[in-house]
Design a protein around this motif. Structure first.
Motif, PDB file in Angstrom:
ATOM      1  N   THR A  65       0.842  -1.199   0.000  1.00 20.31           N
ATOM      2  CA  THR A  65       0.000   0.000   0.000  1.00 20.31           C
ATOM      3  C   THR A  65       0.873   1.244   0.000  1.00 20.31           C
ATOM      4  N   VAL A  70      -3.634   3.167   6.252  1.00 22.30           N
ATOM      5  CA  VAL A  70      -3.932   1.737   6.168  1.00 22.30           C
ATOM      6  C   VAL A  70      -2.752   0.914   6.693  1.00 22.30           C
ATOM      7  N   TYR A  73      -2.727   1.070  10.340  1.00 17.53           N
ATOM      8  CA  TYR A  73      -3.853   0.306  10.887  1.00 17.53           C
ATOM      9  C   TYR A  73      -3.518  -1.177  10.954  1.00 17.53           C
ATOM     10  N   ASP A 355      -5.208  -3.747   0.789  1.00 15.84           N
ATOM     11  CA  ASP A 355      -5.240  -2.417   1.392  1.00 15.84           C
ATOM     12  C   ASP A 355      -6.516  -1.675   1.022  1.00 15.84           C
ATOM     13  N   GLU A 359      -9.370  -0.123   3.460  1.00 15.60           N
ATOM     14  CA  GLU A 359      -9.781   1.266   3.262  1.00 15.60           C
ATOM     15  C   GLU A 359     -11.292   1.367   3.071  1.00 15.60           C
TER      16      GLU A 359
END
Length: 371
Positions: A65, A70, A73, A355, A359
């Protein structure tokens, strides 16, 4: 035995989209029930430990990504290694680096400089004289010339789609990235790697605090428990949800042949693509190389693309014009389906990288909780 008869959310599918949503909803004090028809969590990112090797049971999943949010996360739930995807392409007895870069062109034509490679490709394109590509074959030839197309694109693409390239629409290949550097890094994304220990522990952490039922078919379950939740998050096939009332969306599927071999290193790289049409599989994955494994044995998987039909797993939406129009009609039905959120690759009939799944799930969370 269910712990409750009324949940805030029934989440259909314990894959990445459903698990991220379940985690975020649970963190906001919501009661979530997650069901999946498979016998394990994780959906297609599920990894199974075989003698210390984390095997990607449903195909290679390499996290990449450029979205820092992301990346931050997902790193809450796992440590990622520094794996770089550098696949090898096999055409007959010839071996080429992927993606198409100076290593590829040097091996194919004996050139050394970007200028020489560009000139070779331009010469082939000019010889072909294709000005208005009528199909995928002509589109690809007009972008990369005949050598790259014949050896590295044609056979692989026909196996993936189960159709001759001349029978596929041109818009499927809008562009083919050519890199005029000696760089075998397949992805341009800033962040990439493989979670140490595989993907299944990530899903387990995401689902902590949720009730999970496996081996559970949604349609049977909801018939028996019609008022089990206030809302539903559905990540299955959108056309199946509506009982295929407008017709079947098309998918491609994959059959995997996985075996453990009594050698410590079978092919020397995680991913080998087999681009010749006569080779029935598209690639061989050697799973230990994703995590730089040193185990005394190895596990490989051969991937055989096939046409999807009911009863087998759908993998890739066929996003051509015909299916796109049909999906739009199903999406209209979905918008009018009160109390149901459709998400994920199958629920939104869209090819998602991991990713982008995360998202999209986080975006739905913000919309749902008005944040």
């Amino acid at each position: 035995m269910l712990k409750s008869r009324n949940y805030d959310f029934l989440i259909v599918g314990a894959g990445l989209f459903g698990s991220v949503f379940a985690h975020e909803a649970t963190a906001r004090g919501k009661r979530c029930l997650v069901i999946d028809r498979r016998n394990h969590i994780g959906g297609n990112v599920y990894t199974e430990n075989i003698h210390g090797i984390n095997v990607h049971k449903y195909g290679a999943h390499i996290f990449h990504t450029s979205n820092r949010n992301v990346w931050s996360y997902i790193n809450q739930f796992a440590e990622f290694n520094n794996f770089i995807n550098s696949p090898i392409a096999v055409y007959g007895n010839e071996i080429y680096n992927m993606p198409f870069n100076m290593n590829t062109f040097s091996k194919m034509w004996g050139v050394r400089t970007p200028a020489e490679a560009r000139a070779k490709i331009a010469e082939q394109i000019e010889e072909l004289g294709i000005t208005n590509p009528a199909n995928l074959e002509e589109q690809a030839l007009s972008l990369v010339g005949h050598d790259v197309y014949e050896k590295l694109i044609k056979g692989y693409t026909e196996k993936q789609w189960g159709r001759d390239c001349r029978d596929l629409p041109a818009f499927i290949i809008k562009r083919l990235p050519l890199r005029f550097t000696y760089d075998n890094n397949y992805f341009n994304d800033k962040f990439q790697g493989i979670p140490v220990g595989g993907y299944t522990p990530i899903i387990a952490k995401l689902l902590k605090g949720c009730e999970v039922l496996l081996n559970t078919d949604y349609f049977d379950f909801i018939t028996a428990n019609p008022k089990i939740s206030n809302k539903i998050v559905y990540t299955g096939m959108i056309d199946e949800y509506f009982n295929f009332c407008l017709g079947h969306l098309q998918y491609r599927s994959v059959r995997f042949e996985t075996e453990e071999l009594d050698v410590d290193n079978y092919q020397g790289n995680a991913v080998f693509n087999y681009t010749a049409r006569e080779v029935p599989f598209t690639r061989i994955i050697e799973h230990k190389h994703f995590e730089f494994g040193t185990q005394p044995t190895t596990v490989i998987s051969r991937e055989y693309p096939l046409e999807w039909k009911p009863g087998i797993e759908p993998y890739y939406p066929i996003n051509d014009e015909q299916n796109g129009k049909l999906y739009v009609e199903y999406a209209k039905l979905a918008q009018n389906e009160k109390g149901v959120i459709f998400g994920g690759r199958l629920g939104q009939y869209k090819y998602y990288d991991m990713d982008k799944v995360i998202e999209a799930a986080l975006c739905v969370v913000k919309q749902e909780f008005k944040e």
